[in-house]
Design a protein around this motif. Sequence first.
Motif, PDB file in Angstrom:
ATOM      1  N   VAL A   7       0.830  -1.205   0.000  1.00 12.89           N
ATOM      2  CA  VAL A   7       0.000   0.000   0.000  1.00 12.89           C
ATOM      3  C   VAL A   7       0.859   1.246   0.000  1.00 12.89           C
ATOM      4  O   VAL A   7       0.617   2.210  -0.742  1.00 12.89           O
ATOM      5  CB  VAL A   7      -0.964  -0.006   1.205  1.00 12.89           C
ATOM      6  N   MET A   8       1.916   1.256   0.825  1.00 14.33           N
ATOM      7  CA  MET A   8       2.787   2.422   0.888  1.00 14.33           C
ATOM      8  C   MET A   8       3.518   2.635  -0.429  1.00 14.33           C
ATOM      9  O   MET A   8       3.714   3.761  -0.880  1.00 14.33           O
ATOM     10  CB  MET A   8       3.788   2.264   2.036  1.00 14.33           C
ATOM     11  N   LEU A   9       3.933   1.533  -1.076  1.00 16.59           N
ATOM     12  CA  LEU A   9       4.609   1.644  -2.362  1.00 16.59           C
ATOM     13  C   LEU A   9       3.726   2.304  -3.403  1.00 16.59           C
ATOM     14  O   LEU A   9       4.154   3.178  -4.151  1.00 16.59           O
ATOM     15  CB  LEU A   9       5.029   0.257  -2.846  1.00 16.59           C
ATOM     16  N   ASP A 203     -15.733  -1.999  -2.179  1.00 13.63           N
ATOM     17  CA  ASP A 203     -14.932  -2.058  -3.392  1.00 13.63           C
ATOM     18  C   ASP A 203     -13.829  -1.019  -3.267  1.00 13.63           C
ATOM     19  O   ASP A 203     -14.105   0.178  -3.101  1.00 13.63           O
ATOM     20  CB  ASP A 203     -15.798  -1.775  -4.625  1.00 13.63           C
ATOM     21  N   ALA A 204     -12.561  -1.453  -3.330  1.00  8.29           N
ATOM     22  CA  ALA A 204     -11.437  -0.557  -3.105  1.00  8.29           C
ATOM     23  C   ALA A 204     -10.320  -0.873  -4.089  1.00  8.29           C
ATOM     24  O   ALA A 204     -10.185  -2.009  -4.561  1.00  8.29           O
ATOM     25  CB  ALA A 204     -10.917  -0.681  -1.667  1.00  8.29           C
ATOM     26  N   GLY A 205      -9.512   0.140  -4.392  1.00  7.21           N
ATOM     27  CA  GLY A 205      -8.388  -0.066  -5.288  1.00  7.21           C
ATOM     28  C   GLY A 205      -7.364   1.036  -5.160  1.00  7.21           C
ATOM     29  O   GLY A 205      -7.679   2.166  -4.746  1.00  7.21           O
ATOM     30  N   LEU A 206      -6.128   0.711  -5.504  1.00  4.96           N
ATOM     31  CA  LEU A 206      -5.028   1.662  -5.458  1.00  4.96           C
ATOM     32  C   LEU A 206      -4.064   1.305  -6.574  1.00  4.96           C
ATOM     33  O   LEU A 206      -3.643   0.147  -6.689  1.00  4.96           O
ATOM     34  CB  LEU A 206      -4.324   1.596  -4.098  1.00  4.96           C
ATOM     35  N   ARG A 216      -6.176  -4.358  -5.588  1.00  6.38           N
ATOM     36  CA  ARG A 216      -7.628  -4.246  -5.572  1.00  6.38           C
ATOM     37  C   ARG A 216      -8.221  -5.205  -4.553  1.00  6.38           C
ATOM     38  O   ARG A 216      -7.702  -6.309  -4.362  1.00  6.38           O
ATOM     39  CB  ARG A 216      -8.210  -4.535  -6.961  1.00  6.38           C
ATOM     40  N   ALA A 217      -9.303  -4.765  -3.917  1.00 11.72           N
ATOM     41  CA  ALA A 217      -9.964  -5.584  -2.913  1.00 11.72           C
ATOM     42  C   ALA A 217     -11.465  -5.357  -2.988  1.00 11.72           C
ATOM     43  O   ALA A 217     -11.937  -4.256  -3.302  1.00 11.72           O
ATOM     44  CB  ALA A 217      -9.459  -5.239  -1.511  1.00 11.72           C
ATOM     45  N   ALA A 235     -20.806 -14.398   3.180  1.00 10.86           N
ATOM     46  CA  ALA A 235     -19.743 -13.406   3.082  1.00 10.86           C
ATOM     47  C   ALA A 235     -18.737 -13.861   2.033  1.00 10.86           C
ATOM     48  O   ALA A 235     -18.592 -15.065   1.762  1.00 10.86           O
ATOM     49  CB  ALA A 235     -19.055 -13.204   4.428  1.00 10.86           C
ATOM     50  N   ARG A 236     -18.055 -12.902   1.438  1.00 10.02           N
ATOM     51  CA  ARG A 236     -17.049 -13.196   0.422  1.00 10.02           C
ATOM     52  C   ARG A 236     -16.034 -12.063   0.419  1.00 10.02           C
ATOM     53  O   ARG A 236     -16.389 -10.894   0.570  1.00 10.02           O
ATOM     54  CB  ARG A 236     -17.702 -13.333  -0.950  1.00 10.02           C
ATOM     55  N   ALA A 237     -14.759 -12.407   0.244  1.00 10.33           N
ATOM     56  CA  ALA A 237     -13.694 -11.405   0.171  1.00 10.33           C
ATOM     57  C   ALA A 237     -12.728 -11.782  -0.945  1.00 10.33           C
ATOM     58  O   ALA A 237     -12.382 -12.961  -1.109  1.00 10.33           O
ATOM     59  CB  ALA A 237     -12.948 -11.308   1.499  1.00 10.33           C
ATOM     60  N   ASP A 238     -12.301 -10.798  -1.737  1.00 10.76           N
ATOM     61  CA  ASP A 238     -11.372 -10.998  -2.844  1.00 10.76           C
ATOM     62  C   ASP A 238     -10.254  -9.970  -2.742  1.00 10.76           C
ATOM     63  O   ASP A 238     -10.507  -8.783  -2.475  1.00 10.76           O
ATOM     64  CB  ASP A 238     -12.078 -10.836  -4.192  1.00 10.76           C
ATOM     65  N   LEU A 239      -9.032 -10.419  -2.982  1.00 12.05           N
ATOM     66  CA  LEU A 239      -7.874  -9.541  -2.960  1.00 12.05           C
ATOM     67  C   LEU A 239      -6.984  -9.879  -4.142  1.00 12.05           C
ATOM     68  O   LEU A 239      -6.713 -11.064  -4.402  1.00 12.05           O
ATOM     69  CB  LEU A 239      -7.089  -9.708  -1.658  1.00 12.05           C
TER      70      LEU A 239
END
Length: 289
Positions: A7-9, A203-206, A216-217, A235-239
């Motif tokens: 994330v910092m990169l 929904d998130a992304g960088l 992306r997550a 529930a569901r989670a994707d990374l």
Amino acid sequence: MLMLGLVMLLATAAPGADDDACQALDARGEPYPICFDLGDGLVLGTRARISGAGMARAVRTGVHIRMGRSSRSKGSPWFNNHRLLTAEVWDGEQRGFTFTAYDGTLRRHLEEGFILVPTARPLRIPFPFDVTVAARLGHLERRFWEGPGWTLETGRVGLLLDPVRSETERMWLGVGPSAAHVVRRGRDGAQHTVAPFTELLLDAGLESADGLSALRASALAGWSLGIERGVYFRARADLGLERVVMAVADQPVVLQVAGTYAHRDAGLARRSEWTASVGLALRALGARR
């Protein structure tokens, strides 16, 4: 620690990638691109995936389109991501396929950040969020090892608020309620489940400014109403992490690492399972930074 470092990169990358920074010269003095847009292009890829059910090799394809425009009324920009005709086929112990007709997000960046109440004396209420509509239509899954049958999410829509309010398409974080309808067709007939805005969607992304790295997550959790079997929690989670490792004829080749966990949401039996994958994908005919 590894996730924090990624994330910092990405977050500390240059705020913009100008034309000079995104061009290099070959031995003949001809320019060629070194920056790319990982949200745009025709995707052709292959990967290896492993889960509690075994290992499989997969090939996949899809069309990604990224668009930005300004609202005619106030000039507020829209940042839109569209993923069309996405398909994945896998063999081995987990032979099957998935197909999604459309999956996309439409985010409006509100530069003013307030709500106007048109009373006799107009009232302005602070509203420090961007607004995103997340939609998915026609998501079909067929798992041959489960026997005859298929799972179809006919539609899902989420109304998300984004507190980050990024002024570019490279960063977003939307959270809000979602509604969905799912049909599972097996040996015993069809089972319908609906979620009337009783689930929470994230929904998130960088992305780096040069388009070489992306993180992306997404996550979904809440209660669905099974018309035949009552209410249940799922529930569901994707990374996913992407990194451009080379370019062929100015088209980026991307290393992709991804993981998924589903709780009572996998397959016909609504199993709980995890999946991890690694692979390469070519993003052809896409936009460049």
